[in-house]
Design a protein around this motif. Structure first.
Motif, PDB file in Angstrom:
ATOM      1  N   ILE A   1      43.793  64.731   2.373  1.00  0.00           N
ATOM      2  CA  ILE A   1      43.695  63.296   2.600  1.00  0.00           C
ATOM      3  C   ILE A   1      44.205  63.048   4.009  1.00  0.00           C
ATOM      4  O   ILE A   1      45.407  62.904   4.246  1.00  0.00           O
ATOM      5  CB  ILE A   1      44.506  62.515   1.557  1.00  0.00           C
ATOM      6  N   TRP A   2      43.284  62.984   4.967  1.00  0.00           N
ATOM      7  CA  TRP A   2      43.654  63.012   6.374  1.00  0.00           C
ATOM      8  C   TRP A   2      44.476  61.809   6.808  1.00  0.00           C
ATOM      9  O   TRP A   2      45.396  61.934   7.628  1.00  0.00           O
ATOM     10  CB  TRP A   2      42.385  63.112   7.236  1.00  0.00           C
ATOM     11  N   ASP A   3      44.184  60.647   6.276  1.00  0.00           N
ATOM     12  CA  ASP A   3      44.908  59.434   6.671  1.00  0.00           C
ATOM     13  C   ASP A   3      45.905  59.008   5.592  1.00  0.00           C
ATOM     14  O   ASP A   3      46.168  57.824   5.402  1.00  0.00           O
ATOM     15  CB  ASP A   3      43.939  58.293   6.976  1.00  0.00           C
ATOM     16  N   TYR A   4      46.479  59.968   4.901  1.00  0.00           N
ATOM     17  CA  TYR A   4      47.403  59.711   3.800  1.00  0.00           C
ATOM     18  C   TYR A   4      48.551  58.810   4.243  1.00  0.00           C
ATOM     19  O   TYR A   4      49.185  59.033   5.283  1.00  0.00           O
ATOM     20  CB  TYR A   4      47.950  61.035   3.270  1.00  0.00           C
ATOM     21  N   ASP A   5      48.845  57.806   3.438  1.00  0.00           N
ATOM     22  CA  ASP A   5      49.895  56.832   3.742  1.00  0.00           C
ATOM     23  C   ASP A   5      51.186  57.255   3.041  1.00  0.00           C
ATOM     24  O   ASP A   5      51.480  56.820   1.928  1.00  0.00           O
ATOM     25  CB  ASP A   5      49.463  55.437   3.294  1.00  0.00           C
ATOM     26  N   ALA A   6      51.956  58.101   3.707  1.00  0.00           N
ATOM     27  CA  ALA A   6      53.191  58.598   3.115  1.00  0.00           C
ATOM     28  C   ALA A   6      54.252  57.513   3.001  1.00  0.00           C
ATOM     29  O   ALA A   6      55.069  57.530   2.075  1.00  0.00           O
ATOM     30  CB  ALA A   6      53.726  59.764   3.941  1.00  0.00           C
ATOM     31  N   VAL A   7      54.261  56.561   3.921  1.00  0.00           N
ATOM     32  CA  VAL A   7      55.241  55.476   3.881  1.00  0.00           C
ATOM     33  C   VAL A   7      55.065  54.660   2.599  1.00  0.00           C
ATOM     34  O   VAL A   7      56.041  54.272   1.947  1.00  0.00           O
ATOM     35  CB  VAL A   7      55.134  54.584   5.125  1.00  0.00           C
TER      36      VAL A   7
ATOM     37  N   GLN B   1      72.056  58.302  11.035  1.00  0.00           N
ATOM     38  CA  GLN B   1      72.415  56.988  10.510  1.00  0.00           C
ATOM     39  C   GLN B   1      71.578  55.849  11.065  1.00  0.00           C
ATOM     40  O   GLN B   1      70.941  55.125  10.313  1.00  0.00           O
ATOM     41  CB  GLN B   1      73.903  56.696  10.790  1.00  0.00           C
ATOM     42  N   GLU B   2      71.595  55.661  12.387  1.00  0.00           N
ATOM     43  CA  GLU B   2      71.049  54.426  12.940  1.00  0.00           C
ATOM     44  C   GLU B   2      69.532  54.434  13.039  1.00  0.00           C
ATOM     45  O   GLU B   2      68.945  55.374  13.570  1.00  0.00           O
ATOM     46  CB  GLU B   2      71.639  54.167  14.333  1.00  0.00           C
ATOM     47  N   PRO B   3      68.841  53.387  12.533  1.00  0.00           N
ATOM     48  CA  PRO B   3      67.380  53.309  12.676  1.00  0.00           C
ATOM     49  C   PRO B   3      66.993  53.002  14.113  1.00  0.00           C
ATOM     50  O   PRO B   3      67.734  52.401  14.871  1.00  0.00           O
ATOM     51  CB  PRO B   3      67.008  52.154  11.747  1.00  0.00           C
ATOM     52  N   LYS B   4      65.744  53.417  14.468  1.00  0.00           N
ATOM     53  CA  LYS B   4      65.263  53.210  15.831  1.00  0.00           C
ATOM     54  C   LYS B   4      64.032  52.329  15.909  1.00  0.00           C
ATOM     55  O   LYS B   4      63.741  51.751  16.936  1.00  0.00           O
ATOM     56  CB  LYS B   4      64.958  54.563  16.486  1.00  0.00           C
ATOM     57  N   THR B   5      63.262  52.278  14.827  1.00  0.00           N
ATOM     58  CA  THR B   5      62.044  51.451  14.854  1.00  0.00           C
ATOM     59  C   THR B   5      61.901  50.718  13.531  1.00  0.00           C
ATOM     60  O   THR B   5      62.526  51.060  12.524  1.00  0.00           O
ATOM     61  CB  THR B   5      60.784  52.321  15.062  1.00  0.00           C
ATOM     62  N   ARG B   6      61.045  49.704  13.543  1.00  0.00           N
ATOM     63  CA  ARG B   6      60.718  49.012  12.321  1.00  0.00           C
ATOM     64  C   ARG B   6      59.532  49.699  11.639  1.00  0.00           C
ATOM     65  O   ARG B   6      58.688  50.302  12.292  1.00  0.00           O
ATOM     66  CB  ARG B   6      60.342  47.550  12.598  1.00  0.00           C
ATOM     67  N   LEU B   7      59.491  49.606  10.333  1.00  0.00           N
ATOM     68  CA  LEU B   7      58.357  50.139   9.596  1.00  0.00           C
ATOM     69  C   LEU B   7      57.132  49.270   9.827  1.00  0.00           C
ATOM     70  O   LEU B   7      57.237  48.053   9.942  1.00  0.00           O
ATOM     71  CB  LEU B   7      58.651  50.177   8.093  1.00  0.00           C
ATOM     72  N   PRO B   8      55.939  49.888   9.870  1.00  0.00           N
ATOM     73  CA  PRO B   8      54.709  49.080   9.988  1.00  0.00           C
ATOM     74  C   PRO B   8      54.499  48.271   8.727  1.00  0.00           C
ATOM     75  O   PRO B   8      54.863  48.678   7.641  1.00  0.00           O
ATOM     76  CB  PRO B   8      53.626  50.143  10.159  1.00  0.00           C
ATOM     77  N   ASP B   9      53.931  47.071   8.897  1.00  0.00           N
ATOM     78  CA  ASP B   9      53.661  46.221   7.734  1.00  0.00           C
ATOM     79  C   ASP B   9      52.488  46.776   6.950  1.00  0.00           C
ATOM     80  O   ASP B   9      51.614  47.429   7.488  1.00  0.00           O
ATOM     81  CB  ASP B   9      53.336  44.790   8.194  1.00  0.00           C
TER      82      ASP B   9
END
Length: 431
Positions: free
Chosen positions: A322-328, A423-431
């Motif tokens: 599944i090439w474009d698999y949405d793991a998030v 610990q610290e996050p660096k980016t926001r998750l895509p909607d």
């Protein structure tokens, strides 16, 4: 000619010693420095040789000329720092073989557990990576069992003793893993207190998905990715470009190549040829074509269009990936605690985007424990690097295997080698 006879006798005795068969299984050092060791047969080592693996990550083969593990009179001995040999005691493990069915396919499984104890212990199903090798004698399974964990392993469909056709379809593989956990629960009924999955590499896509389909108390992942297989290929090419010192023009070309090959793969080679031709025809492509490879895009770039149209799908798209698999999306559905261990210098699965997404999920409140081991490559291995950039694996990094065992058992004894907790996050998750 007496000297020749003596040499011949010495050689034959040495050959006989090397040919002694060590018992597969787990062993413990009873001396001042407690340690664990497992020996297991693997396809790459001819009989009577066995792979050995210590809890601290040192590994090798009993057939190696300088092996620090040997067999004498049916017992396992380990060479100490002063050159002497110490006999290690076997750890009694019980093995129960079973056949179970998943998606109408018979699969071969094995429960490996500490013998003669009914004490409730954690139960873990080991989920495959992309390998095609049998898993029933996995040295990692024995090492987890030696850490007082009940371990269920199974041969991936189309490998070893399991029927069916080999595939990399995450949906189907997650179904197999969920059925494996159901079977493991039956075999270990009354003898486990929590049950879940451990997946390495491609298992990082499969194990969390399986946990959304069958109840699981935990999921552990080593050197896996959150991004899709298409993104894995792209990030691998970008990492290669940086290592080669290529500039912005090459990076722009790699981005266009990734989009073209992604269209080919997701359309099952129905479209995308024009975009790929445009990359080929760009004069700047010659500076990096053949050097930047990725998982598949580099080879597709070098394959003539007529050949791609003829055998492209058979060569590059024949495993139901599944090439474009949405793991998030799968991780967002996951309710069980998650351990994710990253290899800092992973060339096969670059970690940057995966690390940021995991940290964002953790920051949003999901129970994720993220660890990173510095100076390690795919498989959590340490390495030496030659001037040409090639790497020679030396060992599994110290602390990784102990971290897995402790986390699955619900305990912590940091530090784990040179591993660090992020610990610290660096980016926001895509909607």
């Amino acid at each position: 000619m007496k000297w020749f006879a003596v040499l011949l006798l010495a050689w034959s005795l040495g050959a006989d010693a090397r040919a002694e068969t060590c018992p597969a299984g787990a062993f413990r050092n009873q001396g001042n420095a407690p340690d664990l060791l497992v020996l297991a047969p693997v396809e790459s080592i001819p009989a009577p040789g066995l792979r050995w693996l210590f809890l601290d990550g040192r590994r090798g083969s009993t057939l190696d000329a300088d092996s620090m593990v040997r067999c004498r009179s049916g017992a396992v001995e380990v060479r100490t720092h002063d050159g002497s040999w110490r006999r290690w005691s076997p750890i009694e493990l019980a093995r129960t073989d079973v056949e179970f069915t998943s998606a109408a396919t018979p699969l071969a499984g094995r429960l490996i557990e500490p013998a003669a104890t009914a004490e409730p212990l954690p139960l873990v199903v080991m989920v495959h990576g992309s390998e095609r090798t049998p898993a029933l004698d996995s040295p990692y399974a024995y090492l987890l069992a030696a850490q007082r964990i009940r371990v269920f392993v199974y041969d991936k469909r189309g490998t070893g003793r399991s029927a069916g056709q080999y595939t990399q379809n995450f949906e189907l593989l997650a179904e197999d893993a969920a059925n494996a956990l159901a079977q493991a629960r039956v075999l270990a009924a009354g003898r486990y207190d929590r049950a879940g999955y451990f997946g390495g590499s491609q298992g990082g896509w499969v194990a969390p998905l399986a946990a959304t389909r069958a109840p699981a108390d935990f999921v552990a992942v080593g050197f896996g990715l959150v991004v899709s297989p298409i993104d894995e290929d792209r990030e691998q090419m970008i990492a290669e470009a940086h290592a080669l010192g290529l500039g912005p023009e090459a990076l722009q070309g790699i981005e266009r190549l990734s989009k073209a090959t992604a269209e080919l793969l997701t359309s099952h080679f129905e479209s995308g040829y024009e975009a790929l031709a445009a990359v080929r025809e760009d004069p700047s492509t010659a500076a990096w074509a053949g050097q930047v490879k990725g998982e598949h895009s580099g080879a597709m770039l070098l394959t003539p269009e007529a050949e791609l149209r003829r055998i492209g799908r058979a060569r590059f798209d024949n495993l139901e990936l599944i090439w474009d698999y949405d793991a998030v999306a799968a991780l967002r559905k996951l309710e069980a605690p998650l351990l994710w261990v990253l290899a800092e210098k992973d060339r096969e699965a670059p970690i940057e985007r995966t690390r940021d997404l995991l940290l964002s999920l953790a920051s949003a409140g999901q129970p994720i424990d993220i660890h990173l081991f510095p100076d390690t490559d795919h498989g959590m291995v340490e390495f030496t690097e030659a001037p040409d950039g090639s790497r020679q694996v030396t060992r599994i990094t110290d602390g990784y295997l102990r971290l897995l065992g402790d986390w699955i058992r619900g305990v912590s004894a940091e530090p784990y080698g040179r591993g660090v907790r992020l610990q610290e996050p660096k980016t926001r998750l895509p909607d």
